[in-house]
Design a protein around this motif. Structure first.
Motif, mmCIF file in Angstrom:
data_model
loop_
_atom_site.group_PDB
_atom_site.id
_atom_site.type_symbol
_atom_site.label_atom_id
_atom_site.label_comp_id
_atom_site.label_asym_id
_atom_site.label_seq_id
_atom_site.Cartn_x
_atom_site.Cartn_y
_atom_site.Cartn_z
ATOM 1 N N LEU A 273 14.167 -15.927 32.668
ATOM 2 C CA LEU A 273 13.217 -15.057 33.367
ATOM 3 C C LEU A 273 13.915 -13.806 33.899
ATOM 4 C CD1 LEU A 273 10.371 -14.571 34.475
ATOM 5 C CD2 LEU A 273 11.015 -15.902 36.503
ATOM 6 N N GLU A 274 15.105 -13.990 34.485
ATOM 7 C CA GLU A 274 15.838 -12.849 35.026
ATOM 8 C C GLU A 274 16.270 -11.902 33.910
ATOM 9 O OE1 GLU A 274 19.604 -11.840 38.034
ATOM 10 O OE2 GLU A 274 19.191 -13.907 37.424
ATOM 11 N N GLN A 275 16.706 -12.458 32.782
ATOM 12 C CA GLN A 275 17.100 -11.628 31.646
ATOM 13 C C GLN A 275 15.918 -10.815 31.129
ATOM 14 O OE1 GLN A 275 19.493 -13.661 28.583
ATOM 15 N NE2 GLN A 275 19.853 -15.298 30.067
ATOM 16 N N ASN A 276 14.746 -11.451 31.025
ATOM 17 C CA ASN A 276 13.539 -10.747 30.551
ATOM 18 C C ASN A 276 13.107 -9.666 31.539
ATOM 19 O OD1 ASN A 276 13.497 -12.401 28.319
ATOM 20 N ND2 ASN A 276 11.991 -13.831 29.164
ATOM 21 N N TYR A 277 13.224 -9.983 32.836
ATOM 22 C CA TYR A 277 12.870 -9.004 33.877
ATOM 23 C C TYR A 277 13.779 -7.771 33.783
ATOM 24 C CZ TYR A 277 13.882 -6.836 38.384
ATOM 25 O OH TYR A 277 14.171 -5.933 39.357
ATOM 26 N N GLU A 278 15.085 -7.997 33.670
ATOM 27 C CA GLU A 278 16.032 -6.883 33.612
ATOM 28 C C GLU A 278 15.807 -6.036 32.359
ATOM 29 O OE1 GLU A 278 19.975 -8.471 34.004
ATOM 30 O OE2 GLU A 278 19.804 -8.718 36.183
ATOM 31 N N LEU A 280 12.929 -5.625 30.751
ATOM 32 C CA LEU A 280 11.706 -4.840 30.934
ATOM 33 C C LEU A 280 11.932 -3.688 31.909
ATOM 34 C CD1 LEU A 280 8.701 -4.337 30.496
ATOM 35 C CD2 LEU A 280 8.217 -6.065 32.270
ATOM 36 N N ALA A 281 12.644 -3.973 33.006
ATOM 37 C CA ALA A 281 12.918 -2.922 33.994
ATOM 38 C C ALA A 281 13.725 -1.786 33.369
ATOM 39 C CB ALA A 281 13.668 -3.517 35.181
ATOM 40 N N ASN A 282 14.704 -2.133 32.538
ATOM 41 C CA ASN A 282 15.528 -1.120 31.871
ATOM 42 C C ASN A 282 14.682 -0.296 30.890
ATOM 43 O OD1 ASN A 282 18.186 0.062 31.166
ATOM 44 N ND2 ASN A 282 17.812 -0.924 29.192
ATOM 45 N N GLY A 318 7.035 -6.758 42.012
ATOM 46 C CA GLY A 318 6.779 -5.519 42.742
ATOM 47 C C GLY A 318 7.610 -4.357 42.217
ATOM 48 N N ILE A 319 8.843 -4.644 41.829
ATOM 49 C CA ILE A 319 9.717 -3.596 41.285
ATOM 50 C C ILE A 319 9.172 -3.087 39.952
ATOM 51 C CG2 ILE A 319 12.032 -3.144 40.347
ATOM 52 C CD1 ILE A 319 13.114 -5.107 42.455
ATOM 53 N N ILE A 320 8.696 -4.003 39.110
ATOM 54 C CA ILE A 320 8.090 -3.611 37.826
ATOM 55 C C ILE A 320 6.862 -2.730 38.071
ATOM 56 C CG2 ILE A 320 6.903 -4.448 35.762
ATOM 57 C CD1 ILE A 320 9.928 -4.912 35.704
ATOM 58 N N ASP A 321 6.017 -3.121 39.029
ATOM 59 C CA ASP A 321 4.836 -2.314 39.376
ATOM 60 C C ASP A 321 5.251 -0.908 39.813
ATOM 61 O OD1 ASP A 321 3.236 -4.475 38.811
ATOM 62 O OD2 ASP A 321 2.968 -5.080 40.906
ATOM 63 N N ASP A 322 6.302 -0.836 40.632
ATOM 64 C CA ASP A 322 6.773 0.471 41.125
ATOM 65 C C ASP A 322 7.281 1.346 39.982
ATOM 66 O OD1 ASP A 322 6.169 -0.275 43.688
ATOM 67 O OD2 ASP A 322 8.214 -0.846 44.236
ATOM 68 N N LEU A 323 7.992 0.733 39.029
ATOM 69 C CA LEU A 323 8.507 1.496 37.888
ATOM 70 C C LEU A 323 7.364 2.058 37.046
ATOM 71 C CD1 LEU A 323 11.483 -0.804 36.779
ATOM 72 C CD2 LEU A 323 11.668 1.532 37.661
ATOM 73 N N ILE A 324 6.317 1.262 36.858
ATOM 74 C CA ILE A 324 5.158 1.723 36.080
ATOM 75 C C ILE A 324 4.445 2.858 36.813
ATOM 76 C CG2 ILE A 324 2.885 1.049 35.201
ATOM 77 C CD1 ILE A 324 4.080 -1.769 34.719
ATOM 78 N N GLU A 325 4.232 2.684 38.121
ATOM 79 C CA GLU A 325 3.551 3.728 38.917
ATOM 80 C C GLU A 325 4.368 5.011 38.949
ATOM 81 O OE1 GLU A 325 2.687 2.131 42.737
ATOM 82 O OE2 GLU A 325 1.388 0.543 41.960
#
Length: 340
Positions: A273-278, A280-282, A318-325
């Motif tokens: 999950l952490e690998q997938n999150y990182e 996507l964030a990148n 929340g971080i993913i939402d912020d990156l999209i916004e």
């Protein structure tokens, strides 16, 4: 000349690790998680149980396989009954070591201080004998007060012997200690006496925690999570491993073992999950235009990942939402400037 100097080389260290906590703070379970991580697949865990067999609740049922993810562990069990003298603690530890235990959990080490036959009771018994008339059996209470300080000498001597023996044990030892809330009367700036809560303090001989490789304290409100505001001994390396408020796991035991053998800490393996999150964030931080953003956010894998993050890691969600916004705002600004 009888002294020799040579280059210092770090050697393996046998861990003396203490976990203190009140009832319900998760100290026994946390100790077993650490022990599992240290022992690995090939090591052997032994539990010295002074709590009338309470540690057996973490043993698997007959015919079942132990699974630390379900709260059960394979371990040898030593039912340690009173008297809880320092000498008998050493005897129990040596018994476990001779049985091949690579990790020994002592639950609880507090009985060596204030349990039946422990240091406090030994001292009280010596003082009482000195203040009691051999012929009449009467207690001279004035003499009793006078000999109390002297009565600590022999019990403290036995405790020091125990601590000296611990440095010779090759097994790693995890001590569970009871803790109780302490208060201290102090004078405030106005000269009035106030009672200040000192937090949970481990029940043990006052120098015991200083002899540990590391120690930490847990509290019932956050079971299994170290609280830096409470009593602890964590050097810089240990603070990296045991972060404030982070739930203790088997992974911490693995990192402890690595540190004890090499002086180095190993980075914990990241979950999928952490690998997938990182990933996507990148990707979102490098998105070039609105079309690309819509393609990424509309992908089924992204939609499922964001749902999983909301359920399991809301901060990351929340971080993913912020990156999209943030990306959307930048595209809006670019389009507004282009219209001008």
């Amino acid at each position: 000349m009888s002294f020799t100097l040579q280059p210092a080389v770090r050697q393996k260290i046998n861990l003396l690790f203490a976990i203190a906590g009140a009832s319900g703070s998760g100290k026994t379970y946390s100790a077993l998680l650490l022990a599992q991580g240290i022992a690995g697949d090939n090591g052997k865990i032994a539990v010295i149980d002074t709590e009338a067999g309470r540690s057996l609740q973490y043993a698997p049922k007959n015919g079942e396989q132990a699974d630390h993810n379900k709260g059960t562990f394979n371990f040898l069990h030593l039912d340690f009954v009173p008297p809880f003298t320092p000498e008998r603690y050493i005897e129990a530890i040596q018994t476990c070591e001779q049985a091949g235990a690579s990790v020994i959990v002592i639950d609880s080490a507090s009985h060596e201080w204030n349990g039946e036959g422990g240091i406090v009771e030994m001292s009280d018994g010596i003082a009482l004998r000195k203040a009691t008339d051999n012929q009449t059996g009467e207690i001279n209470f004035k003499k009793l007060e006078a000999v109390k300080m002297l009565s600590w000498a022999e019990p403290k001597k036995q405790h020091k012997k125990m601590m000296a023996k611990l440095t010779q044990v090759r097994s790693h030892i995890i001590f569970c200690l009871r803790a109780e809330e302490k208060v201290k009367p102090i004078k405030n700036h106005k000269g009035f006496t106030e009672v200040v809560n000192q937090g949970f303090q481990p029940i043990c001989e006052k120098g015991f925690m200083f002899e540990m490789t590391a120690s930490l304290t847990l509290e019932p409100t956050n079971p299994g999570k170290p609280n830096y505001e409470l009593d602890k001994k964590l050097n810089r390396d240990m603070q990296v491993i045991f972060q404030n408020g982070q739930l203790i796991s088997v992974e911490h035991g693995k990192r402890l073992k690595e540190w004890s053998e090499s002086g180095c800490d190993i980075e914990p393996k990241k979950s999928q999950l952490e690998q997938n999150y990182e990933r996507l964030a990148n990707t979102l931080s490098q998105v070039k235009d609105r079309t690309q953003l819509e393609k990424i956010t509309g992908h089924k894998a992204t939609i499922n990942l964001r749902k999983e993050l909301v359920e399991k890691e809301p901060i990351w969600a929340g971080i993913i939402d912020d990156l999209i916004e943030q990306a959307l705002r930048e595209f809006d600004n670019e389009e507004a400037q282009a219209d001008v």
